[in-house]
Design a protein around this motif. Sequence first.
Motif, PDB file in Angstrom:
ATOM      1  N   LEU A 289       0.707  -1.302   0.120  1.00 50.47           N
ATOM      2  CA  LEU A 289      -0.043  -0.141   0.119  1.00 50.47           C
ATOM      3  C   LEU A 289       0.817   1.195   0.105  1.00 50.47           C
ATOM      4  O   LEU A 289       0.382   2.131  -0.848  1.00 50.47           O
ATOM      5  CB  LEU A 289      -0.736  -0.163   1.259  1.00 50.47           C
ATOM      6  N   LEU A 290       1.873   1.327   0.839  1.00 52.74           N
ATOM      7  CA  LEU A 290       2.751   2.380   0.946  1.00 52.74           C
ATOM      8  C   LEU A 290       3.711   2.841  -0.397  1.00 52.74           C
ATOM      9  O   LEU A 290       3.583   3.680  -0.978  1.00 52.74           O
ATOM     10  CB  LEU A 290       3.745   2.178   1.880  1.00 52.74           C
ATOM     11  N   GLY A 291       4.006   1.472  -0.987  1.00 54.50           N
ATOM     12  CA  GLY A 291       4.724   1.684  -2.077  1.00 54.50           C
ATOM     13  C   GLY A 291       3.934   2.174  -3.348  1.00 54.50           C
ATOM     14  O   GLY A 291       4.123   3.175  -4.136  1.00 54.50           O
ATOM     15  N   THR A 292       2.499   1.577  -3.384  1.00 55.01           N
ATOM     16  CA  THR A 292       1.774   2.072  -4.295  1.00 55.01           C
ATOM     17  C   THR A 292       0.998   3.560  -4.418  1.00 55.01           C
ATOM     18  O   THR A 292       0.773   3.961  -5.369  1.00 55.01           O
ATOM     19  CB  THR A 292       0.598   0.991  -4.349  1.00 55.01           C
ATOM     20  N   ALA A 338       8.999  -7.462  -2.052  1.00 57.86           N
ATOM     21  CA  ALA A 338       8.640  -8.123  -2.868  1.00 57.86           C
ATOM     22  C   ALA A 338       7.286  -7.502  -3.389  1.00 57.86           C
ATOM     23  O   ALA A 338       6.938  -7.225  -4.523  1.00 57.86           O
ATOM     24  CB  ALA A 338       8.530  -9.687  -2.828  1.00 57.86           C
ATOM     25  N   ALA A 339       6.215  -7.419  -2.526  1.00 57.60           N
ATOM     26  CA  ALA A 339       5.071  -7.273  -2.690  1.00 57.60           C
ATOM     27  C   ALA A 339       4.857  -5.598  -3.251  1.00 57.60           C
ATOM     28  O   ALA A 339       4.220  -5.370  -3.649  1.00 57.60           O
ATOM     29  CB  ALA A 339       4.318  -7.493  -1.406  1.00 57.60           C
ATOM     30  N   ALA A 340       5.481  -4.857  -2.478  1.00 61.07           N
ATOM     31  CA  ALA A 340       5.759  -3.403  -2.674  1.00 61.07           C
ATOM     32  C   ALA A 340       6.184  -3.246  -4.131  1.00 61.07           C
ATOM     33  O   ALA A 340       5.507  -2.242  -4.828  1.00 61.07           O
ATOM     34  CB  ALA A 340       6.586  -2.627  -1.720  1.00 61.07           C
ATOM     35  N   GLY A 341       6.946  -3.921  -4.503  1.00 54.11           N
ATOM     36  CA  GLY A 341       7.480  -3.812  -5.755  1.00 54.11           C
ATOM     37  C   GLY A 341       6.724  -4.240  -6.793  1.00 54.11           C
ATOM     38  O   GLY A 341       6.504  -3.199  -7.884  1.00 54.11           O
ATOM     39  N   PHE A 342       6.188  -5.429  -6.934  1.00 47.43           N
ATOM     40  CA  PHE A 342       5.576  -5.766  -8.221  1.00 47.43           C
ATOM     41  C   PHE A 342       3.944  -5.208  -8.094  1.00 47.43           C
ATOM     42  O   PHE A 342       3.422  -5.258  -9.276  1.00 47.43           O
ATOM     43  CB  PHE A 342       5.559  -7.249  -8.353  1.00 47.43           C
TER      44      PHE A 342
END
Length: 425
Positions: A289-292, A338-342
């Motif tokens: 969520l933060l990355g997106t 990984a989750a933040a990246g993809f």
Amino acid sequence: MSTILDQAVTKTRWRLIPFMLALYILAFLDRANIGFAKQAYQIDTGLSNEAYALGAGIFFVAYACLGVPANLLMKKFGARMWIGLTTLLWGFLSAAMAYADTEWKFLAVRTLLGAAEAGFFPGMIYLASQWFPQNVRASVMGLFYMGAPLALTLGSPLSGILLEMHGFGGHPGWYWMFAIEGLLAVVAGVWTFFYLDDAPAEARFLSIDEKRALITQLNSEETVGKAASRITDAIGNARVWHLAIIYMIIQISVYGLIFFLPTQVAALIGKNVGFTASLVTAIPWVFALLGTYYIPRYSDRTGERRNIAALTLLIAGLGIGVSALASPLIAIVALCFAAAGFIAVQPVFWTMPTGMLTGSALAAGIGFVNMFGAVGGFLAPQIRVKAETAFQSPTAGLLALAGITVLGALAIMALKKPNPKSVAG
């Protein structure tokens, strides 16, 4: 942007983004919730690992084939009718998974669910391109893409709670999970018919001046480079094929992890898949969520797309690889990266085709690129299971996914920066 245009964009954000986000949460939850059911569902139905992998991936077969025509039908019949019907249909089919207690029923419902959802995601991408100017589109898509981690952050505990209903009414927990989460989508489909407007010209929430300003801006972007006007101008374009292959790799990364994440996390913490494991599974999606939220906003602010997308996907690949080799605590931290990246790479990625295509070429191009993404979704569980079987190692599948994801980052770097709106339709 002018004051009136800025007002129009702000109102459109408040009107459309919560709607798009809510539907994407339900869509993503309904396609990925078999990951939570995997352990108990396989025990109750006798489903093998190979059949599970096939069922997880077969969703994307019809999904891939129908993406392009679905987007063209939405362009013809309007967003309100098309998205409303699509959401109703996939909700009923997702609820029908509650009765898929044999292998053939499992495969049949997953195939039909893929067909029903085929028009939703590319339709949302196309919808955003018809309502939002290009210079805010990455941040808009970033907010939309928060639906995936939100589905898995909020959906993880919800699915865990529903799985704990095992035995209620004489049904297993996975029965209640599929039925309740599917019926939520049915309610959302009915809501769509009353809430959504087809186009800015019909927007009930904008003043006449705001409509005019927004339509003028969108038309000015669409008319740049309008020499090419056919659907084949998109599908026959080498850069579109390059983007399609990149998106396929991104989806291999996404679904190669998502379909197995609850059981992977449960193994790391020494628990069965249930409420406790679901809470830990939600942690990577909080970071997603933060990355997106921040990465697409940074991309809009700087105007940089390619390098940001490549670096973000590279981080995802490294995170997947480290999660296969590290101690439980480090592995969970790696899964957060990984989750933040993809997830965060995808809204940045989608500014590329929507920045170079317009009109029918855009509708077809989005569907075409999304079709390759569906192929990636089909291949993802197959790649993971085949690698684990071939090397007789539970880490081999993750390492294979990591390597493919890193190749995707390199493929993004190989993209040439085009002139704006180099292809139109």
